[in-house]
Design a protein around this motif. Structure first.
Motif, short mmCIF file in Angstrom:
data_model
loop_
_atom_site.label_atom_id
_atom_site.label_comp_id
_atom_site.label_asym_id
_atom_site.label_seq_id
_atom_site.Cartn_x
_atom_site.Cartn_y
_atom_site.Cartn_z
N GLU A 74 0.74 -0.97 -0.08
CA GLU A 74 -0.02 -0.07 -0.06
C GLU A 74 0.96 1.32 -0.07
O GLU A 74 0.68 2.40 -0.68
N TYR A 75 1.88 1.27 0.85
CA TYR A 75 2.77 2.47 0.97
C TYR A 75 3.62 2.67 -0.69
O TYR A 75 3.76 3.87 -0.98
N MET A 76 3.95 1.29 -0.89
CA MET A 76 4.47 1.66 -2.35
C MET A 76 3.65 2.26 -3.51
O MET A 76 4.27 3.00 -4.58
N LYS A 77 2.41 2.33 -3.43
CA LYS A 77 1.49 3.23 -4.34
C LYS A 77 1.94 4.69 -4.21
O LYS A 77 1.31 5.12 -5.12
N LEU A 78 2.44 4.93 -3.07
CA LEU A 78 2.46 6.27 -2.84
C LEU A 78 4.01 6.96 -3.28
O LEU A 78 4.24 8.11 -3.09
N MET A 79 4.74 5.88 -3.73
CA MET A 79 6.14 6.10 -4.14
C MET A 79 6.31 6.23 -5.57
O MET A 79 6.78 5.17 -6.06
N PRO A 80 6.12 7.15 -6.40
CA PRO A 80 6.21 7.11 -8.00
C PRO A 80 7.54 7.08 -8.20
O PRO A 80 7.92 6.88 -9.36
N ASN A 81 8.45 7.56 -7.46
CA ASN A 81 9.96 7.54 -7.71
C ASN A 81 10.87 6.36 -7.39
O ASN A 81 12.01 6.47 -7.35
N LEU A 82 10.26 5.22 -6.74
CA LEU A 82 10.86 4.32 -5.94
C LEU A 82 11.68 3.33 -7.19
O LEU A 82 11.38 2.88 -8.26
N LYS A 83 12.98 3.45 -6.88
CA LYS A 83 13.86 2.56 -7.47
C LYS A 83 14.60 1.25 -7.00
O LYS A 83 15.05 0.30 -7.43
N TYR A 84 14.71 1.33 -5.84
CA TYR A 84 15.65 0.40 -4.88
C TYR A 84 14.70 -0.20 -3.51
O TYR A 84 14.30 0.72 -2.94
N ILE A 85 14.70 -1.65 -3.67
CA ILE A 85 14.01 -2.13 -2.44
C ILE A 85 15.03 -2.81 -1.86
O ILE A 85 15.83 -3.88 -2.17
N CYS A 86 15.43 -2.54 -0.42
CA CYS A 86 16.35 -3.19 0.32
C CYS A 86 15.90 -3.88 1.53
O CYS A 86 15.31 -3.20 2.50
N PHE A 87 16.00 -5.34 1.57
CA PHE A 87 15.56 -6.12 2.86
C PHE A 87 16.46 -5.60 3.83
O PHE A 87 17.72 -6.18 4.03
N GLU A 88 16.22 -4.80 4.59
CA GLU A 88 17.16 -4.28 5.85
C GLU A 88 17.16 -5.25 7.08
O GLU A 88 16.57 -4.77 8.01
N VAL A 89 17.38 -6.47 6.79
CA VAL A 89 17.69 -7.46 7.95
C VAL A 89 19.02 -7.90 8.06
O VAL A 89 20.00 -7.43 7.16
N PHE A 90 19.63 -8.52 9.51
CA PHE A 90 20.86 -8.63 9.60
C PHE A 90 21.12 -10.11 9.87
O PHE A 90 21.69 -10.48 10.92
N ASP A 91 20.37 -11.24 9.22
CA ASP A 91 20.62 -12.32 9.39
C ASP A 91 20.20 -13.35 8.04
O ASP A 91 19.57 -12.70 7.44
N LEU A 92 21.12 -14.12 7.54
CA LEU A 92 21.11 -14.80 6.31
C LEU A 92 19.78 -15.34 5.95
O LEU A 92 18.89 -14.98 4.98
N ASN A 93 19.25 -16.12 7.25
CA ASN A 93 18.00 -16.68 7.01
C ASN A 93 16.81 -15.97 6.86
O ASN A 93 15.95 -16.08 6.18
#
Length: 203
Positions: free
Chosen positions: A171-190
């Motif tokens: 839903e939030y992504m619908k508000l981001m017309p200039n979005l280029k990058y999605i980063c899974f900001e987690v700190f564990d491989l699994n």
């Protein structure tokens, strides 16, 4: 849309973390929370191999600039700008005296924090900070170029992605017309692998 994750999925250096995901993601977020002697030395030693990996797999990088002081932010930014790494985006926190640096480069974006938001023409939306802290504005969303995606449950963020947060994220992504990058900001491989698979299953 390019997909990435962080350079801290297992304990160790940047290089060994990058190798884990080089064939899976489009970019890796190099976490440089401080630019102390040890970090500078590690990066300097690993740059040649990081570059080779980028050429081999078509991998690119983003850089999370230091969060401690403006001097370290500037030094880290200059270090990477002088390197040969393909840097897509620099992520900065809205720390004191950041504005002059923002005017020097159109590659730096500003992330929302739980207790501080700076409106800039390039922003990074962190869904955990948003849910658990201050809410970003329509203008912030419209200027968002990078999305830090993760699971959020209770008062914890940077967890592996869950279905509830995923639905909210869409839903939030619908508000981001200039979005280029999605980063899974987690700190564990699994946590990354689970998050990435859940994302792909729900495209």
């Amino acid at each position: 849309m390019k997909i990435g994750t962080t350079s801290w999925l297992i304990p160790g250096g940047y290089l060994e973390n990058v190798k884990l995901v080089a064939e899976i993601v489009d970019f890796v977020e190099l976490l440089v929370f401080s630019f102390d002697k040890e970090t500078r030395h590690m990066l300097k030693n690993e740059l040649p191999e990081l570059y080779k990996i980028s050429k081999k797999y078509g991998l690119e990088y983003t850089v999370h600039l230091p969060t401690d002081c403006i001097n370290n932010v500037e030094e880290a930014f200059n270090f990477f700008e002088e390197s040969n790494l393909p840097i897509l985006n620099y992520v900065a926190h809205p720390i004191d005296c950041i504005e002059p640096l923002l005017k020097k480069s159109d590659k730096i974006s500003v992330e929302n924090l739980k207790k501080d938001i700076l409106i800039h023409d390039r922003t990074v939306f962190d869904i955990g900070h948003h849910i658990l802290g201050m809410k970003v504005t329509k203008e912030f969303f419209e200027n968002t170029v990078e999305f830090h995606l993760m699971g959020v449950k209770g008062d914890q963020d940077h967890l592996k992605l869950d279905k509830e947060t995923l639905l909210l994220s869409k839903e939030y992504m619908k508000l981001m017309p200039n979005l280029k990058y999605i980063c899974f900001e987690v700190f564990d491989l699994n946590d990354f692998l689970d998050s990435y698979n859940l994302w792909r299953e729900n495209l």
